[in-house]
Write an enzyme that holds these catalytic residues in place. Structure first.
Site, PDB file in Angstrom:
ATOM      1  N   LYS A   1       0.715  11.040  -5.712  1.00 28.60           N
ATOM      2  CA  LYS A   1       1.611  10.528  -4.667  1.00 28.60           C
ATOM      3  C   LYS A   1       3.059  10.563  -5.159  1.00 28.60           C
ATOM      4  CE  LYS A   1       1.925   6.413  -1.647  1.00 28.60           C
ATOM      5  NZ  LYS A   1       1.338   5.091  -1.354  1.00 28.60           N
TER       6      LYS A   1
ATOM      7  N   SER B   1      -0.041   4.358   3.365  1.00 21.07           N
ATOM      8  CA  SER B   1       0.998   5.322   3.116  1.00 21.07           C
ATOM      9  C   SER B   1       0.582   6.506   2.240  1.00 21.07           C
ATOM     10  CB  SER B   1       2.189   4.611   2.459  1.00 21.07           C
ATOM     11  OG  SER B   1       1.810   4.099   1.190  1.00 21.07           O
TER      12      SER B   1
ATOM     13  N   SER C   1      -2.688   0.866   1.361  1.00 17.30           N
ATOM     14  CA  SER C   1      -2.250   2.268   1.396  1.00 17.30           C
ATOM     15  C   SER C   1      -3.153   3.288   0.727  1.00 17.30           C
ATOM     16  CB  SER C   1      -0.855   2.397   0.800  1.00 17.30           C
ATOM     17  OG  SER C   1       0.096   2.103   1.790  1.00 17.30           O
TER      18      SER C   1
HETATM   19  N1  GLN Z   1       0.611  -0.391   5.889  1.00 18.97           N
HETATM   20  C1  GLN Z   1       1.098  -1.193   4.826  1.00 18.97           C
HETATM   21  C2  GLN Z   1       2.591  -1.332   4.966  1.00 18.97           C
HETATM   22  O1  GLN Z   1       3.136  -0.672   5.767  1.00 18.97           O
HETATM   23  C3  GLN Z   1       0.672  -0.586   3.535  1.00 18.97           C
HETATM   24  C4  GLN Z   1       1.691  -0.281   2.536  1.00 18.97           C
HETATM   25  C5  GLN Z   1       1.167   0.068   1.199  1.00 18.97           C
HETATM   26  O2  GLN Z   1       0.066  -0.321   0.834  1.00 18.97           O
HETATM   27  N2  GLN Z   1       1.989   0.751   0.443  1.00 18.97           N
HETATM   28  O3  GLN Z   1       3.211  -2.104   4.296  1.00 18.97           O
END
Ligand code: GLN
Length: 484
Positions: free
Chosen positions: A83, A158, A182
């Site tokens: 990532k 994400s 995420s």
């Molecule tokens: N959907 C969550 C957010 O928008 C997840 C983010 C994450 O785990 N990086 O904060």
């Protein structure tokens, strides 16, 4: 079968038997990226030259006369993607933000170094929501990633690029980060395994911080066994991250292969995760998964986590608060590219942060600054931290009754690209089942639970989430194996 379709375990055997070389395996992944990525857009960078060099090095070790086929070569010659919020020395690391468009990482994250030492082959970097803020990968400044199973849908987020890459066999595994779902949510949407280890189990050194109190680096893979192999190679204490835990990690793959049934194990089904509003098809599919565990000898127990409903509000106060602080460093001077000349420093920040950050990042910086400001701190941030403690207590109490919790990972399968992007609140609600484990720092995994019908397209995958007490990754992986 193409080589890129192999699991790590399968590839290991072939590599050690000299049936295939790491160069062949790597070329097959690179070919798959070339073939599919113009449509899927999982990768932000492909380092063909670096990957082939690492593959050749692995081949040299494997073909040496003193090479011993033993458990210490789990990942030697195995290609993976990382990532793009994790630093990779000498390679562009953008966090999918314009503000880091030309940023070359001066060092590698501890996880990347560990994988390098293990001989894994870094193919490149994957797309994400800008700074990992999102649940669909649509917040990337470089365009959305598409779900490989239906290109009109999101892969989740994400770590959407990391999940889509594994699901489309561009790599054998990928590395993601999970702050509030995420890794697990995109794993669920793409039909792969996604593990968020306990907070502190894996070093965060070299991960660009989003919410320092919940950020965790983890794994997306094709199987539970592969996940265990990667975890073994990245887990453990690190002097460069004071929040890592000192306990020695288990030999996860060995522990996972040992277990033959789940006798004596109690699996908790929290009522708050199976409300009547939940899509009945999802609910039914996840309960079928629970039955599998019963067949393996486990006892199913219904219980309550009463503070579950506060997970989203608490998460969306604490997260923006930490974001507003963590992202202050991207000022276009020390970090980030300066695009415009300005009259004074204030204007310089305004212009460069204005151009460099996308709308969701700005929304969170503003929300967080507000929640932390004098006069509102007590009402928002402090209150959220107090309720967070109650959420943690919920889990502590639950684990006095059961060994592992079982829930859906997401309330529904992947939605369409564009369907929710203009509605931040609906997007935040995507995280309803995943923020709890993040706020409590617990290890959690999403395991594919099969396909469910959608109203406007093909059947799509969903995932079962398992949550275990802190540092009980072994137990989590063992139970996950029975769902697979
Ligand atoms: N959907 C969550 C957010 O928008 C997840 C983010 C994450 O785990 N990086 O904060």
């Amino acid at each position: 079968m193409n080589l890129n379709e192999l699991s790590i375990v399968e590839a290991r055997i072939k590599l050690d038997n000299k049936e295939i070389s790491s160069r062949e395996l790597t070329l097959s992944c690179l070919a798959q990226i070339k073939k599919l990525d113009s449509e899927i857009q999982a990768c932000l960078l492909v380092d063909e030259e670096g990957a082939l060099m690492a593959a050749d090095q692995a081949d040299k070790i494997i073909s040496a006369s003193d090479y011993q086929v033993d458990a210490n070569h789990d990942l030697l010659g195995i290609p993976y993607l990382c990532k793009d919020i994790i630093m990779t020395k000498g390679l562009r690391t953008t966090a999918a933000s314009k503000i880091l468009e030309n940023y070359i990482a001066p060092y590698s994250a501890q996880v990347v170094k560990k994988l390098q030492t293990a001989g894994a082959v870094l193919l490149g970097k994957t797309n994400l929501d800008e700074f990992a803020h999102g649940a669909s990968t649509e917040n990337s400044a470089y365009g959305p990633t598409h779900n490989p199973l239906d290109l009109t849908r999101v892969p989740g987020g994400s770590s959407g690029g990391s999940a889509a890459a594994v699901a489309s066999n561009m790599c054998l595994f990928s590395i993601g980060s999970d702050t509030g779902g995420s890794i697990r949510q995109p794993a669920s949407f793409c039909g792969v395994v996604g593990l968020k280890p306990s907070y502190g189990r894996v070093s965060r050194f070299g991960l660009l911080s989003m919410t320092s109190s919940t950020d965790v680096i983890g794994i997306l893979a094709k199987t539970v066994e592969d996940t265990a192999l990667v975890l073994k190679n990245i887990a453990g204490p690190d002097n460069l991250d004071a929040t890592t835990l000192s306990d020695t990690p288990d030999n996860y793959p060995q522990e996972v292969s040992k277990i033959t049934n789940l006798k004596g194990l109690k699996i908790g089904l929290p009522t708050e995760y199976f409300l009547k509003e939940l899509d009945p098809l999802v609910s039914q599919r996840i309960k079928e998964q629970a039955e599998k565990l019963k067949t393996a000898g486990a006892e199913l127990v219904t219980l309550s986590l009463p503070y579950t409903k506060y997970g989203i509000p608490v998460y969306y106060i604490i997260t923006p608060s930490e974001i507003s602080s963590n992202l202050a460093r991207f000022d276009g001077i020390g970090w980030g590219s300066a695009q415009e000349k300005a009259f004074d420093l204030h204007e310089f920040y305004e212009i460069n942060r204005g151009i460099g950050f996308g709308p969701e990042v700005k929304r969170r910086i503003m929300l967080g600054t507000y929640a932390l400001s004098a006069g509102y701190y007590d009402a928002y941030y402090k209150k959220a931290q107090a309720v967070r403690t109650l959420i943690i207590k919920d889990f502590t109490q639950a684990f006095q009754q059961v060994d592992v919790l079982l829930t859906p990972t997401t309330p529904h399968p992947a939605f369409k690209i564009g369907e929710q992007i203009d509605d931040p609140l609906t997007m935040y609600l995507e995280d309803i089942f995943v923020t709890g484990a993040s706020l409590a720092g617990l290890p959690a995994i999403s395991v594919p639970a099969g396909l469910v019908p959608t109203k406007d397209g093909p059947e799509m995958p969903i995932g079962t989430q398992l949550i275990a007490p802190q540092l009980q990754e072994t137990r989590l992986l063992q139970v996950a194996k029975f769902l697979e």
